[in-house]
Design a protein around this motif. Structure first.
Motif, PDB file in Angstrom:
ATOM      1  N   LEU A 266       0.791  -1.295  -0.131  1.00 38.84           N
ATOM      2  CA  LEU A 266       0.022   0.019   0.127  1.00 38.84           C
ATOM      3  C   LEU A 266       0.862   1.325   0.055  1.00 38.84           C
ATOM      4  O   LEU A 266       0.424   2.312  -0.887  1.00 38.84           O
ATOM      5  N   CYS A 267       1.893   1.202   0.683  1.00 43.00           N
ATOM      6  CA  CYS A 267       2.723   2.364   0.788  1.00 43.00           C
ATOM      7  C   CYS A 267       3.453   2.832  -0.698  1.00 43.00           C
ATOM      8  O   CYS A 267       3.637   3.731  -0.890  1.00 43.00           O
ATOM      9  N   VAL A 268       3.712   1.839  -1.421  1.00 42.68           N
ATOM     10  CA  VAL A 268       4.013   2.012  -2.795  1.00 42.68           C
ATOM     11  C   VAL A 268       3.121   2.739  -3.461  1.00 42.68           C
ATOM     12  O   VAL A 268       3.417   3.912  -4.060  1.00 42.68           O
ATOM     13  N   THR A 269       1.751   2.289  -3.618  1.00 40.84           N
ATOM     14  CA  THR A 269       0.853   3.118  -4.190  1.00 40.84           C
ATOM     15  C   THR A 269       0.511   4.488  -3.625  1.00 40.84           C
ATOM     16  O   THR A 269       0.599   5.723  -4.278  1.00 40.84           O
ATOM     17  N   VAL A 280      -3.590  12.577  -2.419  1.00 43.24           N
ATOM     18  CA  VAL A 280      -3.269  12.127  -0.966  1.00 43.24           C
ATOM     19  C   VAL A 280      -4.041  10.922  -0.466  1.00 43.24           C
ATOM     20  O   VAL A 280      -5.230  11.100  -0.398  1.00 43.24           O
ATOM     21  N   LEU A 281      -3.517   9.841  -0.258  1.00 39.66           N
ATOM     22  CA  LEU A 281      -4.342   8.455   0.267  1.00 39.66           C
ATOM     23  C   LEU A 281      -4.038   8.142   1.584  1.00 39.66           C
ATOM     24  O   LEU A 281      -2.638   8.213   1.947  1.00 39.66           O
ATOM     25  N   GLU A 282      -4.810   7.732   2.321  1.00 37.40           N
ATOM     26  CA  GLU A 282      -4.565   6.926   3.514  1.00 37.40           C
ATOM     27  C   GLU A 282      -4.448   5.541   3.258  1.00 37.40           C
ATOM     28  O   GLU A 282      -4.724   5.076   1.979  1.00 37.40           O
ATOM     29  N   PRO A 283      -3.900   4.654   3.990  1.00 36.44           N
ATOM     30  CA  PRO A 283      -3.723   3.345   3.602  1.00 36.44           C
ATOM     31  C   PRO A 283      -4.921   2.488   3.230  1.00 36.44           C
ATOM     32  O   PRO A 283      -4.866   1.996   2.320  1.00 36.44           O
ATOM     33  N   GLY A 312      -8.886   9.760   2.190  1.00 31.43           N
ATOM     34  CA  GLY A 312      -7.491  10.545   2.134  1.00 31.43           C
ATOM     35  C   GLY A 312      -7.206  11.098   3.257  1.00 31.43           C
ATOM     36  O   GLY A 312      -6.583  12.223   3.422  1.00 31.43           O
ATOM     37  N   ASN A 313      -7.693  10.650   4.343  1.00 33.76           N
ATOM     38  CA  ASN A 313      -7.398  11.069   5.625  1.00 33.76           C
ATOM     39  C   ASN A 313      -6.061  10.697   6.129  1.00 33.76           C
ATOM     40  O   ASN A 313      -5.809   9.651   6.841  1.00 33.76           O
ATOM     41  N   PHE A 314      -4.881  10.974   5.612  1.00 29.09           N
ATOM     42  CA  PHE A 314      -3.449  10.654   6.011  1.00 29.09           C
ATOM     43  C   PHE A 314      -2.706  11.799   6.987  1.00 29.09           C
ATOM     44  O   PHE A 314      -2.767  12.812   6.424  1.00 29.09           O
ATOM     45  N   ASP A 315      -2.161  11.364   7.837  1.00 25.99           N
ATOM     46  CA  ASP A 315      -1.416  12.253   8.783  1.00 25.99           C
ATOM     47  C   ASP A 315       0.062  11.962   8.378  1.00 25.99           C
ATOM     48  O   ASP A 315       0.753  11.073   8.155  1.00 25.99           O
ATOM     49  N   PHE A 316       0.503  13.374   8.177  1.00 23.26           N
ATOM     50  CA  PHE A 316       1.865  13.246   7.171  1.00 23.26           C
ATOM     51  C   PHE A 316       2.999  13.082   8.220  1.00 23.26           C
ATOM     52  O   PHE A 316       4.141  12.879   7.816  1.00 23.26           O
ATOM     53  N   ASP A 317       2.602  12.970   9.361  1.00 24.75           N
ATOM     54  CA  ASP A 317       3.705  12.462  10.411  1.00 24.75           C
ATOM     55  C   ASP A 317       4.005  11.134  10.140  1.00 24.75           C
ATOM     56  O   ASP A 317       5.222  10.581  10.636  1.00 24.75           O
ATOM     57  N   ARG A 318       3.255  10.489   9.382  1.00 27.48           N
ATOM     58  CA  ARG A 318       3.516   8.901   8.938  1.00 27.48           C
ATOM     59  C   ARG A 318       4.192   8.758   7.755  1.00 27.48           C
ATOM     60  O   ARG A 318       4.587   7.697   7.462  1.00 27.48           O
ATOM     61  N   LEU A 319       4.454   9.786   6.876  1.00 28.84           N
ATOM     62  CA  LEU A 319       5.225   9.824   5.769  1.00 28.84           C
ATOM     63  C   LEU A 319       6.442   9.194   5.618  1.00 28.84           C
ATOM     64  O   LEU A 319       6.799   8.148   4.880  1.00 28.84           O
ATOM     65  N   PRO A 320       7.281   9.338   6.596  1.00 34.49           N
ATOM     66  CA  PRO A 320       8.562   8.767   6.654  1.00 34.49           C
ATOM     67  C   PRO A 320       8.540   7.109   6.868  1.00 34.49           C
ATOM     68  O   PRO A 320       9.324   6.492   6.182  1.00 34.49           O
ATOM     69  N   ARG A 325       8.586   1.871   4.360  1.00 30.99           N
ATOM     70  CA  ARG A 325       7.711   0.624   3.955  1.00 30.99           C
ATOM     71  C   ARG A 325       7.979   0.276   2.463  1.00 30.99           C
ATOM     72  O   ARG A 325       7.887  -0.754   2.074  1.00 30.99           O
ATOM     73  N   ALA A 326       7.685   1.489   1.582  1.00 30.87           N
ATOM     74  CA  ALA A 326       7.499   1.314   0.440  1.00 30.87           C
ATOM     75  C   ALA A 326       8.951   0.965  -0.140  1.00 30.87           C
ATOM     76  O   ALA A 326       8.847  -0.104  -1.156  1.00 30.87           O
ATOM     77  N   MET A 327       9.814   1.442   0.348  1.00 40.40           N
ATOM     78  CA  MET A 327      11.237   0.998  -0.012  1.00 40.40           C
ATOM     79  C   MET A 327      11.467  -0.403   0.092  1.00 40.40           C
ATOM     80  O   MET A 327      12.249  -1.126  -0.637  1.00 40.40           O
TER      81      MET A 327
END
Length: 416
Positions: A266-269, A280-283, A312-320, A325-327
């Motif tokens: 999901l993180c890749v998407t 902006v998407l949430e998981p 699309g309720n995504f908390d950008f604190d989770r972006l790192p 996870r995507a990598m």
């Protein structure tokens, strides 16, 4: 059901406009298909949950209902829809949310229901929180607004299908596949019921988090089951038990029509849609989209597909964490515990083994494992997964011992 759903859709227009159905050029080219996105992330509360909450509450506004205290439990999206409706109808509400709910969703819920709701944080997972909400509603003679397991909630979520039907481009051949996420099952139950006499059962693909496959397990076992453990990363769909009414509507489908999507996929998407499309998407909102990449190419190519983008309720604190996870999922980042000789020049010798695209993202000396050797935690990023094969061959050729802990969840959670 169709007449009731159309009536619910008409009433919903007092609250908000329809969300768009958009043909996505990037995804259509990528998959060589016609990919249409139903953009529920563009609703006033950035998810489809507003629909069910509104439909449930509007039916209880007459008589004593308008004087009652309304109660809900939610990991975030249903709470926001509920709060929005409390303010719309001018009624008081109490929102129970898991303690683990992202702060962004808590803050938005408070904003949407300002002056009409209060928030209680209870439990680590949704099901514990839901139990607390039910008990509170019973003790205070309140009206519990369920997140998914109720005919009026299902009816409200089905307005998504009615909008898709009226928004489909005139003159175009009808779509032949609809992909949607499943948490508690209200959206899936509503959409499939609405299209029951218009689409064959094979025209659906359901997607769940790999760490919370409640529908797939229920279809496999032939009955609703409660999962022993749930991964909360996909907080909008991490439900341990699918709704009874929803399973009743979905039990005719095969377990093979439910795709369990790895959380890291999901993180890749999410990162792709943010970087390429500015979406902006949430998981949970990435669940259905991620399914396209995991389907055999021949099952996607040339088809007309509607994908429900649920939130699309995504908390950008989770972006790192999402990028990390995507990598790891793409195989371009790994963590190794390296056994390095403790002598002058050993580190320099190791660095010489790295390829031109290899980059050290983390380097931490752990402890002396012996007098002559030390253990090092090292994180390496590269441009292509196959670069690691070259690196591992170089390490083996030079007698350097290592352990790849990238996919060891226990060690990764403790060390990384």
């Amino acid at each position: 059901m169709r007449d009731n759903v159309i009536a619910a859709k008409t009433a919903l227009r007092d609250l908000c406009d329809p969300t768009p159905l958009q043909r996505n050029v990037h995804l259509s080219a990528k998959f060589d298909a016609d990919i249409y996105l139903k953009r529920e992330d563009l609703s006033p509360v950035r998810s489809y949950k507003l629909r069910g909450a509104f439909n449930f509450m509007r039916k209880r506004m007459g008589g004593e209902g308008a004087e009652k205290l309304f109660v809900c439990a939610s990991a975030g999206n249903h709470a926001q829809g509920f709060a929005f409706c409390c303010r719309h109808f001018g009624v008081n509400g109490v929102v129970f949310m898991p303690v683990t709910t992202p702060q962004q969703k808590i803050d938005k819920t408070r904003t949407f229901g300002e002056g009409f709701i209060r928030i209680e944080l209870v439990g680590d997972i949704f099901d514990v929180c839901y139990g607390a909400a039910r008990a509170f509603a019973a003790d205070h003679d309140g009206i519990l607004v369920p997140p998914f397991d109720d005919p009026d909630i299902i009816e409200g979520q089905a307005t998504v299908a009615s909008e898709i039907e009226e928004q489909w481009p005139e003159g175009e051949d009808p779509f032949d596949l609809i992909v949607m996420p499943v948490g508690g099952g209200g959206l899936a139950a509503g959409v499939t019921s609405y299209f029951a006499d218009r689409l064959p059962d094979r025209a659906y693909l359901f997607t769940e988090p790999e760490g919370a496959p409640s529908l797939k397990r229920a279809l496999t076992d032939g009955a609703v089951v409660t999962l022993d453990e749930v991964d909360n990363f996909v907080d909008g769909a991490a439900v341990a038990r699918i709704g009874d009414a929803n399973f009743e509507a979905l039990k005719r489908f095969s377990a093979d029509q439910v795709m369990a999507v790895p959380e890291n996929a999901l993180c890749v998407t999410m990162t792709e849609m943010l970087n390429v499309e500015g979406v902006v998407l949430e998981p949970a909102g990435a669940l259905a989209l991620t399914a396209l990449s995991r389907m055999p190419a021949e099952e996607v190519r040339g088809r007309r597909i509607v994908v429900l983008v649920s939130g699309g309720n995504f908390d950008f604190d989770r972006l790192p964490d999402v990028k990390e996870r995507a990598m790891r999922y793409l195989g371009v980042k790994k963590y190794l515990v390296l056994r390095l000789p403790q002598r002058p020049g050993a580190l320099k010798d190791f660095l010489a083994l790295l390829g031109p695209d290899d980059d050290i993202a983390r380097f931490e000396y752990l402890k002396k494992s012996a007098r002559n050797f030390g253990s090092i935690l090292i994180g390496i990023e590269t441009s292509r997964p196959e670069n690691f094969g070259v690196l591992f061959e170089n390490l083996a050729r030079n007698g350097l011992k290592y352990q790849d802990i990238t996919d060891n969840e226990v060690l990764a959670n403790l060390i990384i």
